[in-house]
Design a protein around this motif. Structure first.
Motif, PDB file in Angstrom:
ATOM      1  N   ILE A   1      31.522  42.176  26.875  1.00 25.02           N
ATOM      2  CA  ILE A   1      32.219  42.453  25.618  1.00 25.02           C
ATOM      3  C   ILE A   1      31.205  42.777  24.524  1.00 25.02           C
ATOM      4  O   ILE A   1      31.408  43.669  23.695  1.00 25.02           O
ATOM      5  CB  ILE A   1      33.080  41.247  25.208  1.00 25.02           C
ATOM      6  CG1 ILE A   1      33.934  40.765  26.369  1.00 25.02           C
ATOM      7  CG2 ILE A   1      33.968  41.592  24.021  1.00 25.02           C
ATOM      8  CD1 ILE A   1      34.993  41.695  26.784  1.00 25.02           C
ATOM      9  N   GLY A   2      30.094  42.032  24.529  1.00 27.97           N
ATOM     10  CA  GLY A   2      29.078  42.230  23.487  1.00 27.97           C
ATOM     11  C   GLY A   2      28.491  43.615  23.521  1.00 27.97           C
ATOM     12  O   GLY A   2      28.217  44.219  22.480  1.00 27.97           O
ATOM     13  N   SER A   3      28.298  44.151  24.740  1.00 33.07           N
ATOM     14  CA  SER A   3      27.739  45.504  24.798  1.00 33.07           C
ATOM     15  C   SER A   3      28.748  46.514  24.270  1.00 33.07           C
ATOM     16  O   SER A   3      28.366  47.482  23.602  1.00 33.07           O
ATOM     17  CB  SER A   3      27.328  45.836  26.223  1.00 33.07           C
ATOM     18  OG  SER A   3      28.390  45.566  27.089  1.00 33.07           O
TER      19      SER A   3
ATOM     20  N   TRP B   1      35.776  36.238  24.860  1.00 29.37           N
ATOM     21  CA  TRP B   1      34.559  35.619  25.376  1.00 29.37           C
ATOM     22  C   TRP B   1      34.323  34.242  24.798  1.00 29.37           C
ATOM     23  O   TRP B   1      33.612  33.429  25.365  1.00 29.37           O
ATOM     24  CB  TRP B   1      33.361  36.516  25.065  1.00 29.37           C
ATOM     25  CG  TRP B   1      33.218  36.857  23.596  1.00 29.37           C
ATOM     26  CD1 TRP B   1      33.820  37.859  22.936  1.00 29.37           C
ATOM     27  CD2 TRP B   1      32.432  36.152  22.641  1.00 29.37           C
ATOM     28  NE1 TRP B   1      33.475  37.859  21.616  1.00 29.37           N
ATOM     29  CE2 TRP B   1      32.614  36.813  21.397  1.00 29.37           C
ATOM     30  CE3 TRP B   1      31.587  35.049  22.690  1.00 29.37           C
ATOM     31  CZ2 TRP B   1      31.987  36.397  20.241  1.00 29.37           C
ATOM     32  CZ3 TRP B   1      30.965  34.640  21.530  1.00 29.37           C
ATOM     33  CH2 TRP B   1      31.166  35.307  20.309  1.00 29.37           C
ATOM     34  N   VAL B   2      34.947  33.971  23.623  1.00 26.46           N
ATOM     35  CA  VAL B   2      34.553  32.792  22.857  1.00 26.46           C
ATOM     36  C   VAL B   2      34.723  31.472  23.612  1.00 26.46           C
ATOM     37  O   VAL B   2      33.762  30.722  23.771  1.00 26.46           O
ATOM     38  CB  VAL B   2      35.291  32.766  21.510  1.00 26.46           C
ATOM     39  CG1 VAL B   2      34.973  31.510  20.756  1.00 26.46           C
ATOM     40  CG2 VAL B   2      34.943  33.982  20.703  1.00 26.46           C
TER      41      VAL B   2
ATOM     42  N   ARG C   1      47.239  30.879  27.619  1.00 24.69           N
ATOM     43  CA  ARG C   1      46.961  31.709  28.783  1.00 24.69           C
ATOM     44  C   ARG C   1      46.625  33.150  28.421  1.00 24.69           C
ATOM     45  O   ARG C   1      46.359  33.964  29.308  1.00 24.69           O
ATOM     46  CB  ARG C   1      48.147  31.675  29.737  1.00 24.69           C
ATOM     47  CG  ARG C   1      48.199  30.371  30.480  1.00 24.69           C
ATOM     48  CD  ARG C   1      49.445  30.231  31.312  1.00 24.69           C
ATOM     49  NE  ARG C   1      49.746  28.816  31.480  1.00 24.69           N
ATOM     50  CZ  ARG C   1      49.121  28.053  32.346  1.00 24.69           C
ATOM     51  NH1 ARG C   1      48.201  28.549  33.131  1.00 24.69           N
ATOM     52  NH2 ARG C   1      49.431  26.773  32.441  1.00 24.69           N
ATOM     53  N   ILE C   2      46.698  33.469  27.130  1.00 27.08           N
ATOM     54  CA  ILE C   2      46.207  34.793  26.731  1.00 27.08           C
ATOM     55  C   ILE C   2      44.745  34.915  27.101  1.00 27.08           C
ATOM     56  O   ILE C   2      44.280  35.952  27.565  1.00 27.08           O
ATOM     57  CB  ILE C   2      46.398  34.981  25.213  1.00 27.08           C
ATOM     58  CG1 ILE C   2      47.878  35.063  24.887  1.00 27.08           C
ATOM     59  CG2 ILE C   2      45.683  36.235  24.733  1.00 27.08           C
ATOM     60  CD1 ILE C   2      48.157  35.113  23.430  1.00 27.08           C
ATOM     61  N   TYR C   3      44.035  33.798  26.939  1.00 21.30           N
ATOM     62  CA  TYR C   3      42.621  33.804  27.337  1.00 21.30           C
ATOM     63  C   TYR C   3      42.559  33.542  28.829  1.00 21.30           C
ATOM     64  O   TYR C   3      42.455  32.420  29.284  1.00 21.30           O
ATOM     65  CB  TYR C   3      41.866  32.732  26.560  1.00 21.30           C
ATOM     66  CG  TYR C   3      41.852  33.007  25.089  1.00 21.30           C
ATOM     67  CD1 TYR C   3      40.970  33.943  24.550  1.00 21.30           C
ATOM     68  CD2 TYR C   3      42.731  32.355  24.233  1.00 21.30           C
ATOM     69  CE1 TYR C   3      40.970  34.212  23.203  1.00 21.30           C
ATOM     70  CE2 TYR C   3      42.736  32.621  22.887  1.00 21.30           C
ATOM     71  CZ  TYR C   3      41.848  33.560  22.376  1.00 21.30           C
ATOM     72  OH  TYR C   3      41.860  33.822  21.048  1.00 21.30           O
ATOM     73  N   THR C   4      42.654  34.651  29.582  1.00 18.18           N
ATOM     74  CA  THR C   4      42.811  34.488  31.036  1.00 18.18           C
ATOM     75  C   THR C   4      41.532  34.043  31.712  1.00 18.18           C
ATOM     76  O   THR C   4      41.570  33.530  32.813  1.00 18.18           O
ATOM     77  CB  THR C   4      43.239  35.816  31.660  1.00 18.18           C
ATOM     78  OG1 THR C   4      42.350  36.825  31.192  1.00 18.18           O
ATOM     79  CG2 THR C   4      44.660  36.157  31.291  1.00 18.18           C
ATOM     80  N   GLY C   5      40.405  34.285  31.056  1.00 15.44           N
ATOM     81  CA  GLY C   5      39.143  33.953  31.713  1.00 15.44           C
ATOM     82  C   GLY C   5      38.616  35.109  32.543  1.00 15.44           C
ATOM     83  O   GLY C   5      37.588  34.987  33.190  1.00 15.44           O
ATOM     84  N   ASN C   6      39.329  36.215  32.506  1.00 18.88           N
ATOM     85  CA  ASN C   6      38.905  37.371  33.281  1.00 18.88           C
ATOM     86  C   ASN C   6      38.267  38.386  32.345  1.00 18.88           C
ATOM     87  O   ASN C   6      38.908  38.877  31.415  1.00 18.88           O
ATOM     88  CB  ASN C   6      40.125  37.974  33.987  1.00 18.88           C
ATOM     89  CG  ASN C   6      39.730  39.041  34.961  1.00 18.88           C
ATOM     90  OD1 ASN C   6      38.689  39.683  34.806  1.00 18.88           O
ATOM     91  ND2 ASN C   6      40.545  39.253  35.970  1.00 18.88           N
ATOM     92  N   GLY C   7      37.017  38.718  32.560  1.00 24.92           N
ATOM     93  CA  GLY C   7      36.291  39.619  31.678  1.00 24.92           C
ATOM     94  C   GLY C   7      36.944  40.982  31.558  1.00 24.92           C
ATOM     95  O   GLY C   7      36.952  41.597  30.498  1.00 24.92           O
TER      96      GLY C   7
ATOM     97  N   ILE D   1      40.033  45.052  28.491  1.00 25.01           N
ATOM     98  CA  ILE D   1      41.269  45.794  28.227  1.00 25.01           C
ATOM     99  C   ILE D   1      41.796  45.473  26.842  1.00 25.01           C
ATOM    100  O   ILE D   1      42.221  46.357  26.099  1.00 25.01           O
ATOM    101  CB  ILE D   1      42.320  45.465  29.313  1.00 25.01           C
ATOM    102  CG1 ILE D   1      41.843  46.035  30.645  1.00 25.01           C
ATOM    103  CG2 ILE D   1      43.669  46.031  28.943  1.00 25.01           C
ATOM    104  CD1 ILE D   1      42.646  45.578  31.809  1.00 25.01           C
ATOM    105  N   PHE D   2      41.736  44.185  26.490  1.00 25.95           N
ATOM    106  CA  PHE D   2      42.149  43.804  25.132  1.00 25.95           C
ATOM    107  C   PHE D   2      41.373  44.616  24.110  1.00 25.95           C
ATOM    108  O   PHE D   2      41.928  45.135  23.143  1.00 25.95           O
ATOM    109  CB  PHE D   2      41.881  42.319  24.877  1.00 25.95           C
ATOM    110  CG  PHE D   2      42.834  41.387  25.555  1.00 25.95           C
ATOM    111  CD1 PHE D   2      44.059  41.834  26.026  1.00 25.95           C
ATOM    112  CD2 PHE D   2      42.521  40.042  25.707  1.00 25.95           C
ATOM    113  CE1 PHE D   2      44.929  40.971  26.647  1.00 25.95           C
ATOM    114  CE2 PHE D   2      43.387  39.174  26.318  1.00 25.95           C
ATOM    115  CZ  PHE D   2      44.585  39.649  26.795  1.00 25.95           C
ATOM    116  N   THR D   3      40.060  44.714  24.363  1.00 28.34           N
ATOM    117  CA  THR D   3      39.222  45.437  23.417  1.00 28.34           C
ATOM    118  C   THR D   3      39.675  46.886  23.299  1.00 28.34           C
ATOM    119  O   THR D   3      39.773  47.434  22.194  1.00 28.34           O
ATOM    120  CB  THR D   3      37.758  45.381  23.878  1.00 28.34           C
ATOM    121  OG1 THR D   3      37.450  44.051  24.248  1.00 28.34           O
ATOM    122  CG2 THR D   3      36.834  45.835  22.786  1.00 28.34           C
TER     123      THR D   3
END
Lengths: 193, 495, 622, 302
Positions: free
Chosen positions: B166-168, B228-229, C596-602, C607-609
């Motif tokens: 995410i940071g990149s 990421w937090v 659970r919005i924070y799924t832990g999956n990068g 995708i959120f980003t």
């Protein structure tokens, strides 16, 4: 029966008020009775109180608790088990109080004369003012017994309650003879426990 | 002039690269270097504050290499920068103290990265150059990635990986934004860009703004790009988590708003968008924290929520609101310092796995730290007359006067949610019914001292009214530095 | 010297000494009692001074305090009840676990309350309010109950919601008038909608503290789980802060005309807002009473009783007429007296026996005669039976309601007060009368300090029963003080008679008549010369000849009003408490979902980003 | 003491004594009527007096404690205090009713009941306590319609003053509140059934279920005073109802007649219906009488 003291109306038990004219009249004409339906005799009370004979016209009515009752009706035989209850109820009643033994069983055991478990003679245990004999006594007999009691009250002769107090030890002894575990059954040693 | 202010960056940089050399001499020495550096920075920032007070509180710039802006890089130091500098150096000092004997098998690398991280953050809050800012952001981020992965177990590596991912993205967005703006204005000095921003075509300006906003929002932990937090906070060593929560986020929020306010002269539409982001961040953060069982993760979500609150406050654009936001930054840095350090201290004492339930009834064994943690929670919740209350008052009154009554209600609602899980936590640590862990309580001074000092700061902010009155003036001046674009330009460009 | 500063100084000294000597019992208690009684004496001495704003402390012109008779009325209540409660705590808290910090937080609560009562600006009011809430929250934690945390948390969270509701309205006001001062409030700058919002939010804030239904869910737990001597204060003085706040905010600063602006009903001569308040009060009085009737725990019963009694006070406030406000103020005093007394009695009983349920107690009259007398006087006052002080409240309240033509409300309120008779009887019957349990044969009388603390209010109640006019004189004065421009009527009090357009009542004559009749009856009763009264044992009762022992449970005390419970069973299962519990459960489920919005999956985060990028670009480039 | 107040005091004493006698009288009359309905003779009219004298002349009085001894006295106090607040006619016969209005009367009535309940409690008999619990539950039941009816009256007359309510009813039967406002009247009459504690609502003192309920432990003098107070209380309640709903009375004899006629109504209802269960009693009052009461109150207000 011989060592029984005759009731005396002196000392603590004399009273000018209880036997003056008005109170005598009132006590005579207002008998609230605690009908202890111990035996079969209780069946005779229903006709006595309902429309045919209607004892309420004589000022008699039932009361639910011994605190308010003047008269204890022992209607028939007493077993040792029921004797405890009778003694208890009698001692909870308030002076002056009267007892009517009802039917032959209270006089001499009646048809249970040879039963191991039945009280033969009631006035060994509590003082009886009036006996109504018969097996069963009819309502007429009951009413006449009640009338006799009223007369007796009027003549200051219904003094069983004084007798009981004055000969309390004697009565207790008799009671204890029948009721083996007297204190074990939580029976009180004192009067008005 | 005060050109020595450059030492704020230069010295840590130097110290960071010195550490491997020192480590070669003696393995135990590196751990004291962060203390020295942060202590030096603290003294330096106090010195700067005195200087600023002596000069009527007008912000000043430090020209690096003697180049006059807009050429070359300049540092912009006003009350706001000094507040943040003091915060960074103070919290840094406390954490350095705490770090001793905390991180297992601490190597010199760790301390090097730690100092680099602090240096990057310090640079972020004083630089007056956009690209320079990007560089500091990268320094901060890269050292943060490494520190996250420092434990080298599965959890921290995974977290670090996500963080890098995410940071990149963030770096790319920021770089694109800076590139576009540089292409249109041919300058990288913030004041100069701001001077020329209105000549830039609107769509280019807005595109650049969007890019920078997205990139910085990722760094500033705004929803929905803050995924990421929680992982990073949970996985990194506690001192690092504390740095993230107390300092790094604050610096990135500062940068976020510096870019929006000063570079782009953002208008109400942008600010409303940001406020919306802040509200969502606040709500999501607080609600998510409600059911956490892991204490660090709970505090991470709480941090997200607090970031939302700060963002709401600053994006209200009124001087009172911005001041309140800055106040809340300070408060939050201190509270989270206490909470992260205090709970970590407790957890290491019971050798727990980091679950809240591990701390059941710990107050009987560790009364001082339990008391301070509870006290800071109560202050954080804004119970008057403690410091959290005053910050919240300022924020709420400004948000209310900007006409967002519903947002005030939502903030209050979020505070109630916050109260629920924090008080539940207090209930757990003061639960005397049964004590699951039996352990020997030994007071470790290097751990208790930072917590106590933090607590003293809270009391200083809370119950000394004279101090509060003065402090509010300072805050308002600091807010003015952030919001008043023309004075910024005139100070930097000197016309 | 400034009166307010002096009071603040005295109380702060008490607070500081409670911290300094927190381990030395005698010194700590004596210093607290000394500081409270000196402050109380001080307030009473300067009771009549009520003019002029005295600024005690200034922070950017934010804090204003005023020393006037209306505030003093409540301060006397706070300090008086606080003094009694601390006096009672001397023995009650002795060698209990939370003893040391109990006093610290108690003093903190008192400080906050005195501060808020004297404050005449919203900011310091709010600070005092929060300090009070925090202090009481911390005191609850000092009790020895196992589930204290749960209930204390519930109390604090709900209080927080109330406080924030208040804060919100404060900001709405501040935003318009740019001042936190009460006197700066000017209703003309607000629109009708804003005024309505203000009234609602302000009321919610105060109704929560006063535990008015449906905001009462914290009350039973918090009242019953606190150290009980504190509950005496909690219920006796602190719950009145909600009432005080309503007085100050609604009639003191906002004013009737502003309330009427939000909607006026010609027929009832009140605004819809006030009408709502009255009905909330009525429902609270009725349902609180019903809950109290059906509770099995003494503390819970008293808690619900407090809820119900606060309902009466709210009715008076909702009416907004002089008669109604007088009734409220009068009830503030009487409720303060009898609840203090009752809670201290219960504290003494629980202290001595360790039992909290009705069916575990009974027959304590001979062990604790003083407590019995205090309880008797208290419940007579509670039930509002004439010769004692409680009836004045009832009379004033009903007349006030009838005057406003709220007849339905009157009927239900009267029914509620009949219900109060029911639980009041249970209180005295199941604790003091009936058969004594075997294990309570040698229960000692209440400790001396507690006896003093429970008797003083009892004396007050008797006094108020015969001379309610003395208090009415003051309440008339107070009501003049808080800018009520509508009903300047006042309650006519000639000597001891109360009169209004609907009815009359003469407290002193009636009380004297009762006393005289009592004396005559006693004489008649003992006319019979040789009446011999036998005192008999507790087992000598009619048991249909059956013999019973001390072990036999002969008390009728469990599920005492089971008939009512059975009759109303279909209705009783719906309760606000259940509803709130349900809602909070649902909310926690929601939080689990949000988490659970924070799924832990990068990848998801990436995708959120991207989504965020698209949204941002669309927002800014369109 | 002025002659006026002296006369008032004398009248009051006379009314108190008269209420005892009249209460006993209608009590025995009721017993005789009941007996006739059941095809019996019934006791003589003087029977209640005989009973009271007998009870008073009992030799022993037992008590369980101070409250049981004090209770009957307090009860007597409460009832007499109620009695003197109710107007029995005009002039001196208003007694001391200018010292309290309807609300006061309603509340001071409970004084005696509380005293009784306390005495029962001290007696320590569970039957007595059950009786009190039942009685209080019944009271909680019937008070709702009763209050509704009384509030309707207050609403209609714009006064809680019993004398004013009486005065407003002058001018014939049609003006009596019970007939002029039929819903209110019906509510009050239904509530009165509970108030008089006759069958079917005599569960508090049900002899066969809970001995005799509250009075279980009371004998002798205590019982005598309870009977006396009961007689007075019946008269007081009926007089109040007559005052409120049946036009009051210009002289004491008409009042006595009205009281007696009103007394027959719960008596006859009681003869027809068997005893209700406690839950039914409670719900009965909160259902139909309350509904009618609400209608009556609504009509009275609007």
């Amino acid at each position: 029966m011989d060592d029984l003291k005759r009731p005396t109306l002196d000392s603590d038990f004399t009273c000018d008020m209880a036997f003056n004219k008005i109170t005598k009249w009132a006590q005579k004409n207002s008998l609230w009775l605690l009908a202890y339906g111990t035996g079969c005799g209780a069946i005779e009370l229903s006709p006595t109180m309902t429309s045919r004979y209607d004892w309420s016209r004589l000022g008699i009515r039932g009361s639910a608790t011994p605190r308010q009752a003047d008269l204890l009706l022992i209607t028939g035989y007493l077993s040792t088990k029921t004797l405890k209850r009778v003694i208890r109820s009698y001692e909870q009643m308030q002076d002056p109080k009267y007892v009517i033994g009802f039917g032959s069983c209270t006089i001499n055991g009646g048809m249970y004369y040879d039963s191991y478990n039945t009280i033969k003679q009631l006035d060994l245990y509590i003082p009886v003012d009036v006996y109504i004999n018969g097996c069963m006594p009819r309502p007429e007999a009951v009413l006449s017994g009640l009338a006799y009691l009223k007369d007796k009250i009027g003549d200051k002769k219904a003094d069983g309650w004084i007798k009981y107090k004055q000969n309390f030890e004697w009565y207790r002894e008799n009671q204890k003879k029948i009721l083996k575990s007297f204190n074990g059954d939580n029976m009180p040693d004192k009067y008005n426990w | 002039m005060v050109d020595y202010a450059i030492l704020l960056i230069a010295l840590p940089l130097f110290a960071a690269f010195l550490i491997p050399l020192v480590a070669m001499v003696n393995k135990n020495w590196p751990k004291y270097i962060p203390i020295l550096v942060t202590a030096f920075n603290s003294v330096l920032s106090i010195n700067l504050l005195l200087y600023l007070n002596a000069h009527n509180g007008t912000p000043f710039i430090v020209k690096i290499g003697g180049f006059i802006p807009p050429f070359g890089i300049n540092l912009f130091i006003g009350y706001l920068a000094i507040i943040l500098l003091m915060l960074i150096s103070f919290v840094g000092l406390m954490i350095s103290l705490y770090t001793i004997n905390t991180v297992k098998d601490a190597e010199s690398r760790y301390y090097m990265l730690f100092i680099l991280l602090l240096m990057g953050v310090t640079g972020l809050v004083i630089t007056g150059d956009l690209f320079n800012m990007f560089v500091f952001l990268e320094i901060t981020s890269i050292s943060a990635y490494s520190l996250t992965a420092y434990k080298r177990d599965g959890l921290s590596l995974e977290a670090s990986m996500k963080y890098i991912l995410i940071g990149s993205l963030a770096s790319v967005f920021v770089l694109i934004g800076i590139g576009v703006i540089y292409y249109s204005t041919h300058t990288l000095n913030i004041a100069d860009i701001s001077n020329h921003i209105n000549t830039v075509p609107k769509y280019i300006k807005m595109f650049s703004l969007s890019m920078l906003l997205i990139g910085l929002a990722i760094e500033a932990e705004l929803f929905p790009v803050n995924g990421w937090v929680p992982d990073v906070y949970q996985a990194s060593p506690t001192p690092v988590t504390t740095i993230f929560s107390s300092i790094v986020v604050k610096a990135t929020i500062y940068v976020f708003f510096r870019v929006l306010f000063t570079v782009f002269r953002a208008d109400l539409t942008v600010m409303n968008f940001v406020m919306g982001l802040g509200v969502i961040t606040l709500l999501i953060g607080e609600i998510s924290a409600l059911k956490q069982v892991n204490i660090k993760r709970m505090l991470a979500y709480s941090s997200i929520g607090q970031v939302g609150l700060i963002v709401i406050a600053i994006s209200s654009y009124s001087s009172m609101g911005v001041a309140g936001g800055i106040y809340q930054m300070i408060n939050h840095a201190i509270f989270k310092g206490i909470l992260f350090l205090g709970t970590a201290y407790m957890i290491t004492s019971v050798s727990g796995t980091g679950k809240i339930s591990d701390l059941k009834g710990i107050a009987q064994k560790m009364p001082i730290s339990s008391f301070i943690v509870s006290f800071s929670i109560i202050a954080l919740l804004g119970v008057p007359p403690l410091t959290g209350f005053w910050a919240k008052m300022m924020i709420l009154s400004s948000v209310m006067s900007s006409g967002h009554q519903i947002i005030v209600a939502l903030i209050l609602f979020a505070t109630v949610v916050e109260a629920v899980y924090y008080l539940k936590f207090i209930a757990v640590i003061y639960d005397s019914s049964e004590i699951t862990n039996s352990f020997k309580s030994t007071i470790k001074f290097n751990k208790i001292v930072p917590i106590v000092l933090f607590a003293l700061t809270i009391i200083l902010f809370s119950v000394v009214p004279q101090f509060l009155v003065k402090f509010q003036d300072v805050l308002l001046k600091a807010a003015n530095e952030l919001t008043n674009v023309s004075s910024y330009i005139s100070i930097v460009l000197g016309s | 010297m400034n009166v307010l500063r002096t009071i603040a100084l005295i109380l702060s000294l008490g607070f500081l000494s409670s911290i300094l000597f927190y381990k030395i019992r005698e010194l700590r208690n004596l210093s607290i009692i000394a500081s409270l009684s000196v402050a109380l004496g001080f307030v009473i001495k300067f009771f009549g001074i009520y003019t002029g704003i005295k600024r005690a402390f200034s922070y950017k012109d934010l804090f204003y305090f005023k020393f006037d008779a209306f505030s003093n009325f409540f301060v006397v209540l706070i300090l008086g009840v606080g003094l009694l409660a601390i006096l009672a705590s001397w023995n009650y808290m002795k060698e209990k676990k939370g003893e040391t910090f109990f006093y610290v937080f108690f003093m903190l609560t008192i400080l906050g309350m005195v501060g808020l009562v004297y404050s005449r600006d919203m900011l310091s009011f709010f600070i005092g309010w929060e300090v009070m809430t925090m202090g009481s929250f911390l005191v609850i934690l000092q009790s020895n109950e196992k589930d204290r945390f749960k209930f204390a948390l519930r109390y604090f969270i709900i209080s927080l919601i109330g406080a924030y509701s208040l804060l919100w309205s404060m900001f709405i006001i501040y935003n318009k008038v740019h001042s936190f001062k009460f006197s700066a409030f000017n209703s003309s700058v607000f629109t009708k909608g804003e005024l309505t919002t203000l009234l609602i939010t302000i009321s919610i804030g105060f109704l929560i503290k006063a535990a008015i239904m449906p905001f009462h869910t914290w009350a039973s737990g918090a009242y019953s789980r606190s150290p009980l001597t504190f509950t005496a204060f909690f219920s006796g003085a602190m719950s009145k802060m909600g009432i005080y706040g309503l007085f100050i905010f609604l009639y003191g600063s906002i004013g009737l005309s502003a309330i009427y602006k939000t909607g006026y009903n010609e027929f009832f001569q009140t605004s819809y807002f006030q009408y709502t308040l009255v009905w909330l009060g009525v429902i609270t009085a009725f349902l609180g009473t019903l809950r109290a009737i059906l509770s099995e725990d003494i503390r819970v019963m008293l808690a619900y009783s407090s809820v119900g009694q606060l309902g009466y006070m709210l009715i008076g406030i909702g009416l907004g007429s002089t008669l109604g406000l007088t009734a409220t103020l009068f009830h503030v005093v009487t409720h303060g007296l009898f609840k203090t007394s009752l809670f201290i009695v219960v504290a003494a009983i629980i202290h001595r026996t360790g039992k909290t349920k009705f069916h575990e107690l009974g027959g304590l009259i001979n062990n604790m005669p003083i407590a019995f007398i205090a309880t008797l006087i208290s419940i007579i006052t509670l039930a509002g039976i004439p010769p004692l002080g409680g009836f004045a409240t009832k009379w004033l309240l009903y007349e006030a309601m009838i005057e406003k033509r709220m007849f339905f409300a009157t009927a239900i309120t009267m029914l509620a007060s009949i219900g109060a008779f029911l639980y009041a009887y249970r209180l005295i019957q199941n604790l003091f009368l009936g058969q004594r349990k075997l294990e309570h044969d040698d229960v000692k009388p209440a400790p001396l300090t507690m006896q003093i603390a429970m008797l003083i209010p009892a004396l007050g109640m008797v006094f108020l029963g015969f001379f309610p006019n003395l208090l009415i004189k003051y309440t008339n004065l107070f009501i003049e003080l808080i800018n009520i421009d509508f009903f300047k009527l006042g309650v006519k009090v000639t000597d001891t008679a109360f009169t209004n357009s609907y009815g009359y009542w003469n407290a002193f004559y009636l009380g004297s008549a009762v006393v005289i009749i009592f004396i005559v009856s006693t004489i008649y009763y003992n006319l019979q010369r040789r009446a011999k009264i036998y005192k008999i044992g507790q087992l000598d009762i009619y048991t249909a000849g059956e013999y019973v022992t001390r072990e036999t449970p002969l008390n009728y005390s469990f599920n005492f009003y089971g008939f009512i419970f059975d009759s109303l069973k279909p209705a009783i299962k719906y309760s606000v408490t259940n509803f709130i519990t349900r809602i909070s459960k649902e909310f926690i489920a929601l939080s689990d979902f949000v988490r659970r919005i924070y799924t832990g999956n990068g990848q998801h985060y990436a995708i959120f980003t991207m989504i965020f990028t698209i949204i941002t670009l669309i927002y800014f480039l369109s | 003491m002025s002659t006026d107040s002296m006369y008032r005091l004398l009248v009051t004493i006379a009314v108190i004594l008269g209420s005892i006698i009249y209460g006993f009288f209608i009590n025995s009359l009721a017993r005789r009527i009941t007996a006739r309905v059941q095809n019996r003779m019934g006791p003589p009219l003087k029977q209640p007096f005989i009973d009271v004298i007998k009870l008073y002349s009992k030799r022993t009085f037992v008590t369980h404690g101070i409250m049981q001894t004090l209770g009957p006295i307090l009860m007597l106090t409460g009832i007499i205090s109620t009695l003197i607040l109710i107007p029995y006619g005009k002039g001196y016969l208003t007694l001391y009713s200018s010292n309290g209005d309807l609300i006061t009367i309603l509340y001071i009535m409970t004084f005696g009941q509380l005293a009784m309940a306390l005495a029962v409690g001290q007696a320590g008999n569970p039957y007595g306590t059950i009786g009190v619990a039942r009685g209080l539950t019944r009271m909680f039941g019937y008070e709702l319609p009763l209050i509704l009816a009384l509030i309707s009256l207050i609403a209609l007359n714009h006064s809680a003053d019993v004398n004013v309510i009486i005065a407003n009813q002058h001018g014939g039967i049609a003006n009596w509140n019970a007939f002029r406002h039929p819903f209110v009247g019906i509510t009050a009459l239904l509530a009165m059934l509970g108030m008089m504690s006759y069958q079917p609502f005599d569960n508090a003192s049900a002899p066969a279920e809970v001995a005799s309920g509250p009075i279980t432990e009371f004998g002798g003098k205590f019982m005598a005073i309870m009977m006396t107070t009961n007689a007075m209380f019946v008269v007081a309640k009926l007089a109040l109802l007559v005052d409120l709903f049946f036009g009051g009375a210009s002289n004491i004899f008409i009042l006595a007649l009205k009281i007696f006629l009103l007394y027959l109504y719960p008596l006859f209802v009681g003869l027809v219906f068997p005893r209700f269960a406690m839950e039914d009693t409670f719900l009965f009052f909160w259902k139909w009488p309350t509904l009618i009461g609400f209608i009556g109150l609504a009509i009275a207000i609007f």
